[in-house]
Enzyme design. Structure first.
Site, mmCIF file in Angstrom:
data_model
loop_
_atom_site.group_PDB
_atom_site.id
_atom_site.type_symbol
_atom_site.label_atom_id
_atom_site.label_comp_id
_atom_site.label_asym_id
_atom_site.label_seq_id
_atom_site.Cartn_x
_atom_site.Cartn_y
_atom_site.Cartn_z
ATOM 1 N N SER A 48 62.302 57.852 7.865
ATOM 2 C CA SER A 48 62.038 56.504 8.380
ATOM 3 C C SER A 48 63.318 55.674 8.381
ATOM 4 O O SER A 48 63.391 54.626 9.021
ATOM 5 C CB SER A 48 60.980 55.798 7.513
ATOM 6 O OG SER A 48 61.329 55.862 6.142
ATOM 7 N N GLU A 118 56.449 67.506 7.120
ATOM 8 C CA GLU A 118 55.210 67.046 7.755
ATOM 9 C C GLU A 118 54.423 68.214 8.325
ATOM 10 O O GLU A 118 54.998 69.143 8.889
ATOM 11 C CB GLU A 118 55.553 66.062 8.889
ATOM 12 C CG GLU A 118 56.232 64.808 8.406
ATOM 13 C CD GLU A 118 56.516 63.811 9.527
ATOM 14 O OE1 GLU A 118 56.025 64.005 10.666
ATOM 15 O OE2 GLU A 118 57.237 62.836 9.259
ATOM 16 N N GLU A 185 48.822 60.044 5.019
ATOM 17 C CA GLU A 185 49.206 58.804 5.713
ATOM 18 C C GLU A 185 48.137 58.356 6.716
ATOM 19 O O GLU A 185 47.673 59.144 7.549
ATOM 20 C CB GLU A 185 50.550 59.015 6.451
ATOM 21 C CG GLU A 185 50.975 57.758 7.227
ATOM 22 C CD GLU A 185 52.417 57.746 7.678
ATOM 23 O OE1 GLU A 185 53.166 58.680 7.338
ATOM 24 O OE2 GLU A 185 52.785 56.783 8.383
HETATM 25 O O1 KIV Z 1 60.080 58.941 6.377
HETATM 26 C C1 KIV Z 1 59.283 58.324 5.663
HETATM 27 O O2 KIV Z 1 59.588 57.306 5.045
HETATM 28 C C2 KIV Z 1 57.936 58.869 5.573
HETATM 29 C C3 KIV Z 1 56.850 57.860 5.382
HETATM 30 C C4 KIV Z 1 56.427 57.350 6.703
HETATM 31 C C5 KIV Z 1 55.726 58.413 4.666
HETATM 32 O O3 KIV Z 1 57.723 60.015 5.748
#
Ligand code: KIV
Length: 286
Positions: A48, A118, A185
Site C-alpha cells: 500500500s 495475497e 480484508e
Molecule cells: O499493502 C497493505 O498495506 C495491505 C493492506 C491493504 C492489508 O496489504
C-alpha cells in the site's frame, strides 16, 4: 525503553488468551519508532506504500527493489515488533522458485519475521513451498488489492453466499498450506467469525469486523494523512494532514514576515573575531 521481541509464539499466546493483537502498516523509520514505542505487536510494510507514499492509483507498480529499503528502515526503528514484508505484485505469481527467492530477500536482507502474500486456494502451493523453505507466511484473503482489475475495483467480499463460502474455503486452504496467520480484508463480521472459529492460527481483520484475533489499519488512514480516499472501516485517530498543513502555512508566513529565523536559530561568532574578519577584508580591499 526496549521491550521483549514479539514472535509467533507471542501472537499464538495472545490468541489463546483472547488478548487482541495490534497491527498497523509502517513504511519509514520515524513512524516505526513511534509504533514501537506505543507497543504495536505487528508492523506490516505493505505494498500500500505505492498509494500512501508514492501517490499511485493502485499497488500494482510496486517492486521488491523499492520495498526492501523501507522494510530495512522499519526493522532498524522497531527491533521488537513482529515485522511482515508484503510481497509485491508479480514477485510470487510467476513461479515458485521466484517466490522463494524474493521472500528470502525479506528474511535475509531485512530481518522480517514473516512475509505476506495475497490469495487463497490459488496460492496454496506457493505458501506450502515457502513454508517448506523455512519462510513463515501470512495469508491475505477477502479483498485482495493486487486483484483490483479482476475484482472490478476495491470492493468488499463475502457479501453473498457464494462469495462468503469462497472466502471461508480460501482461509482453510491457506491454513492447511502452512500459513502462520491470515489477514482478512473487507468481509462481513459474521463471515470473519466463522473463519476465526475454525482456525487454529491468528486471524487479523482489516475492515472485517471485531470477531477475530487482531486488527490492522493503514497508518496513513488512521492518522488522517491520506486524503484521496478513506475506506468505510477506518477510524481516524487524528488529522495529521491538517496539523502538517498548518505548520507549513505558519512557516511560509514566518519566512515572509521575517519572524523566522530568530536570534535563537542563528550560530554565534565572537565580536572580536568578527572585527578581525572585517579588518582583514578591508586590508585585502574585498
Ligand atoms: O499493502 C497493505 O498495506 C495491505 C493492506 C491493504 C492489508 O496489504
Amino acid at each position: 525503553m526496549s521491550r521483549e521481541k514479539v514472535t509467533i509464539a507471542t501472537l499464538l499466546a495472545k490468541r489463546e488468551k483472547g488478548e487482541p493483537i495490534t497491527m498497523v502498516t509502517g513504511y519509514d523509520y520515524p513512524t516505526a519508532r513511534l509504533q514501537e514505542a506505543a507497543g504495536i505487536d505487528i508492523i506490516l510494510v505493505g505494498d500500500s506504500i505505492a498509494m500512501t507514499l508514492f501517490g499511485l492509483d493502485s499497488t500494482l507498480p510496486m517492486t521488491m527493489d523499492v520495498m526492501i529499503p523501507h522494510v530495512q528502515a522499519v526493522r532498524r526503528a522497531a527491533p521488537a515488533a513482529y515485522l511482515v514484508g508484503d510481497m509485491p505484485y508479480m514477485s510470487y505469481q510467476v513461479s515458485i522458485p521466484e517466490a522463494i527467492r524474493n521472500a528470502g530477500r525479506y528474511m535475509a536482507e531485512c530481518g522480517t519475521d514473516c512475509i505476506k502474500l495475497e490469495g487463497g486456494i490459488n496460492v496454496a502451493p506457493t505458501i506450502k513451498a515457502l513454508v517448506d523453505a523455512t519462510i513463515p507466511v501470512m495469508g491475505h484473503i477477502g479483498l485482495t488489492p493486487q486483484s483490483v482489475a479482476q475484482l472490478g475495483g476495491f470492493k468488499s467480499q463475502g457479501r453473498d453466499a457464494g462469495s462468503a463460502l469462497g472466502v471461508i474455503r480460501d482461509a482453510r486452504a491457506v491454513e492447511e498450506a502452512g500459513a502462520c496467520m491470515i489477514l482478512v480484508e473487507a468481509v462481513p463480521p459474521e463471515i470473519t467469525r466463522i473463519i476465526t472459529g475454525r482456525a487454529k492460527i491468528p486471524i487479523i481483520s482489516i475492515g472485517a469486523g471485531p470477531h477475530c484475533d487482531g486488527q490492522l489499519l493503514i497508518v496513513h488512514d488512521m492518522l488522517g494523512w491520506y486524503d484521496r480516499f478513506t475506506p468505510k472501516f477506518v477510524k481516524k485517530y487524528c488529522d495529521l494532514s491538517l496539523v502538517i498543513k498548518q505548520a507549513f502555512e505558519e512557516y511560509v508566513s514566518d519566512v515572509r514576515s521575517g519572524a523566522f529565523p530568530a536570534p535563537e536559530h542563528c550560530y554565534r561568532i565572537k565580536d572580536e573575531d568578527l572585527q578581525k574578519v572585517l579588518a582583514e577584508l578591508d586590508r585585502q580591499g574585498l
